[in-house]
Design an enzyme around this catalytic site. Sequence first.
Site, PDB file in Angstrom:
ATOM      1  N   LYS A 184     -35.206 -11.868  27.644  1.00 55.84           N
ATOM      2  CA  LYS A 184     -34.580 -13.059  27.044  1.00 55.84           C
ATOM      3  C   LYS A 184     -35.635 -14.056  26.547  1.00 55.84           C
ATOM      4  CE  LYS A 184     -30.224 -11.953  27.679  1.00 55.84           C
ATOM      5  NZ  LYS A 184     -30.337 -10.503  27.899  1.00 55.84           N
TER       6      LYS A 184
HETATM    7  C1  LIG Z   1     -24.471 -11.654  26.293  1.00 58.18           C
HETATM    8  C2  LIG Z   1     -24.924 -11.390  27.693  1.00 58.18           C
HETATM    9  N1  LIG Z   1     -24.176 -11.799  28.716  1.00 58.18           N
HETATM   10  C3  LIG Z   1     -24.545 -11.594  29.993  1.00 58.18           C
HETATM   11  C4  LIG Z   1     -25.717 -10.941  30.295  1.00 58.18           C
HETATM   12  C5  LIG Z   1     -26.055 -10.697  31.728  1.00 58.18           C
HETATM   13  O1  LIG Z   1     -27.278 -11.271  32.045  1.00 58.18           O
HETATM   14  P1  LIG Z   1     -28.047 -10.909  33.383  1.00 58.18           P
HETATM   15  O2  LIG Z   1     -28.804  -9.655  33.121  1.00 58.18           O
HETATM   16  O3  LIG Z   1     -28.944 -12.081  33.601  1.00 58.18           O
HETATM   17  O4  LIG Z   1     -27.053 -10.748  34.456  1.00 58.18           O
HETATM   18  C6  LIG Z   1     -26.547 -10.501  29.264  1.00 58.18           C
HETATM   19  C7  LIG Z   1     -27.792  -9.800  29.572  1.00 58.18           C
HETATM   20  O5  LIG Z   1     -28.323  -9.031  28.855  1.00 58.18           O
HETATM   21  C8  LIG Z   1     -26.139 -10.721  27.924  1.00 58.18           C
HETATM   22  O6  LIG Z   1     -26.887 -10.310  26.895  1.00 58.18           O
END
Ligand SMILES: Cc1ncc(COP(=O)(O)O)c(C=O)c1O
Length: 387
Positions: A184
């Site tokens: 990210k």
């Molecule tokens: C649009 C979106 N929502 C939620 C997530 C979930 O994030 P995390 O990996 O921090 O749980 C991601 C992760 O790639 C994402 O791209």
Amino acid sequence: MDWQVPLADLDMGKAERKAVLDVLCSRWLSMGGMTERFERAFAEMVGVKHAIAVSNATVALHLAVLALGIGEGDEVILPSLTFVATANAIKYTSARPVFVDVTSEGNFNLAPWEIERAINRRTRAIMVMHYGGYLCDMPEIRRIAGEHNLFVIEDAAHAPASSLDDRMAGAWGDMGCFSFFANKNLATGEGGMVTTDRDDLAEKVRLMRSHGMTTLTWDRHKGHAHSYDVVALGYNYRIDEMRSALGLVQMEKLYLNNALRRDITRAYQDGLKGVEGISIPFEDHPGISAAHLFPILLDENMDRGAFMEAMKSRRIQTSIHYPPIHQFTYYRGQMGEIHLPLTESIGAREVTLPLFSKMTEAQVGLVVEGVKEAVRVRGSAGAGERG
Ligand SMILES: Cc1ncc(COP(=O)(O)O)c(C=O)c1O
């Protein structure tokens, strides 16, 4: 694979190494002063009263749905063209995700008119996802939410420091959820944040983040408490101090790195202008984007697998954002057949090109040349085929 141009890369240096080492030397490793500082700085950046740091964005979304009191018998409207975590967070609470279609081939965000069509008496919330860092039509979505008395949750995983009308992602909804996953814009490995202006929601999220306990180990260490009560069924969704320290350093770089990502986005848009066989979404999108992704859309007659193979043969990594959630085996089994024409068409034709703040002009040039060649080869050999 030894990529010449990887899909993503980090901006991690001395400052991050020092920040993590300092935490190790401090001998306080989870949820302490560093996390408090990270939360304060993040809340200030987003322009909200509260930011609560958690283990990742998936649990941030879960806590947001829980804090709003959404559960069995309730429905939440969301896009299918997103990462599966967006929908899973709703399912964890036994509420029902209701997938609706996106805006157009030029805008992969939820269509407000599709949201309106999906609202019924069980609907409790709209969960938007700001695709690639480009904000959804939040003024219109807030209007709809207000009219129907619905909550708005923002999945802002792609959108730290994105804004529209001078209002940041994470400050438009009742609650905002961010990801600090390793790829990210603001990366801590794993990590996430919940943002809200509402004191009551912030208090619930804080409680549920740590087992529903009324005080934390940190409070007791500071001498503020001797014991605790458990007042709800909570979770261990905490973040540790190493990640919070990393997050603070990464936040200092965020504005510059997002601006660099926007420069690269513009260079791609210029380089790929007029190339036959592809189109580029979000070209004239309003607001300031975190430019997390650079998606392109292949024409219907292109073979996506062959296109991605051609890029790979040049050691250029590409990806797909996203296979629509409603087409996954698990979700098909749960919800039956649903048809979302635009989402399905985009899901079958989208390709994500490399984008990261440290990308060089030469690397952008390689990708642009790679696309032109991949499209040319497919244009002559693959006409009529479908990827
Ligand atoms: C649009 C979106 N929502 C939620 C997530 C979930 O994030 P995390 O990996 O921090 O749980 C991601 C992760 O790639 C994402 O791209």
